[in-house]
Design a protein around this motif. Structure first.
Motif, PDB file in Angstrom:
ATOM      1  N   TYR A 112       0.816  -1.211   0.000  1.00 37.86           N
ATOM      2  CA  TYR A 112       0.000   0.000   0.000  1.00 37.86           C
ATOM      3  C   TYR A 112       0.855   1.269   0.000  1.00 37.86           C
ATOM      4  N   LYS A 113       2.083   1.162   0.447  1.00 40.26           N
ATOM      5  CA  LYS A 113       2.945   2.333   0.636  1.00 40.26           C
ATOM      6  C   LYS A 113       3.673   2.662  -0.652  1.00 40.26           C
TER       7      LYS A 113
ATOM      8  N   TYR B 220      -0.479   5.576   7.428  1.00 43.12           N
ATOM      9  CA  TYR B 220      -1.539   4.944   6.647  1.00 43.12           C
ATOM     10  C   TYR B 220      -2.691   4.532   7.554  1.00 43.12           C
TER      11      TYR B 220
ATOM     12  N   SER C  51      -8.858   3.618   2.320  1.00 45.26           N
ATOM     13  CA  SER C  51      -7.471   3.886   2.709  1.00 45.26           C
ATOM     14  C   SER C  51      -7.152   5.369   2.631  1.00 45.26           C
TER      15      SER C  51
ATOM     16  N   PHE D 134      -3.722   8.122   3.316  1.00 43.32           N
ATOM     17  CA  PHE D 134      -2.271   8.217   3.496  1.00 43.32           C
ATOM     18  C   PHE D 134      -1.874   9.678   3.707  1.00 43.32           C
TER      19      PHE D 134
END
Lengths: 111, 115
Positions: free
Chosen positions: A97-98, B48, B31, B33
């Motif tokens: 995800y990063k 996150y 999600s 970030f």
């Protein structure tokens, strides 16, 4: 851990000429690859992504990129640039995800 | 709105003050970030969230940085006792799914200047 190297910090190019922005990555496992564009005082906009399958990926605004696993590269190309393509371009890699970004390439298109 | 919204767009604070930066993600995106972008550099991951759960805060540079997303939508990044090295653009991004390779949608960022 994965990392990204953008080989050119600045690329000046004339209008209607082709441009190639180089990106190399390092990772011990398969990753997802992205190119983003950032116009002045704006956030990042996705140009294209490689997840799997065909190694030639087509994106928005006439850009395309080619994934080369053996050379761990993901170079971005456009056959004919416009003044409006003047911007900062970032290559990014993701394992899950990063996102890990390169330092960016500044493209300046001149008439 | 259709995109990720961040406020304020610009923030100037004196060294030692606390600041709070807000992110309103795309509706329904699971999600969220936060990234920090220093001048002339690429964005660097800070933290996150998956819904309201903060699953990864490995990029937060010090315990002066704190992020929350209490109801799984809006998020706030707080920096306490700001230092000059905190000057940067703070970008928020959201994505619909949790899967790897899911593209992230970015806001226009908050440019933070610490005097």
């Amino acid at each position: 851990a994965q990392s990204v190297t953008q080989l050119d910090s600045q690329v000046p190019v004339f209008e209607e000429a082709p441009v190639e922005l180089r990106c190399n990555y390092s990772s011990s496992v398969s990753v997802y690859l992205f190119w983003y564009v950032q116009y002045p005082n704006q956030g990042l906009q996705l140009l294209l992504k490689y997840l799997s399958g065909s190694t030639l990926v087509k994106g928005i605004n006439g850009f395309e990129a080619e994934f080369n696993k053996s050379q761990t590269s993901f170079h971005l190309r456009k056959p004919s640039v416009h003044i409006s393509d003047t911007a900062e371009y970032f290559c990014a890699v993701s394992l899950d995800y990063k996102l890990s970004f390169g330092a960016g390439t500044t493209v300046t298109v001149r008439a | 709105g259709a995109g990720v919204s961040q406020s304020p767009r610009y923030k100037v604070a004196k060294r030692g003050q606390d600041v709070a930066l807000r992110c309103d993600p795309i509706s329904g995106h699971v999600s969220l970030f936060w990234y920090q972008q220093a001048l002339g550099q690429g964005p660097e991951f800070l933290t996150y969230f998956q819904n309201e759960a903060q699953l990864d805060k490995s990029g937060l540079p010090s315990d002066r940085f704190f992020a929350e997303r209490p109801e799984g939508s809006v998020s706030t990044l707080k920096i306490q006792r700001t230092q000059q090295e905190d000057s940067a653009v703070y970008l928020c991004a959201s994505s619909q799914l949790v899967e790897g390779g899911e593209p992230q949608h970015f806001g226009d960022g908050t440019r933070l200047s610490i005097l």
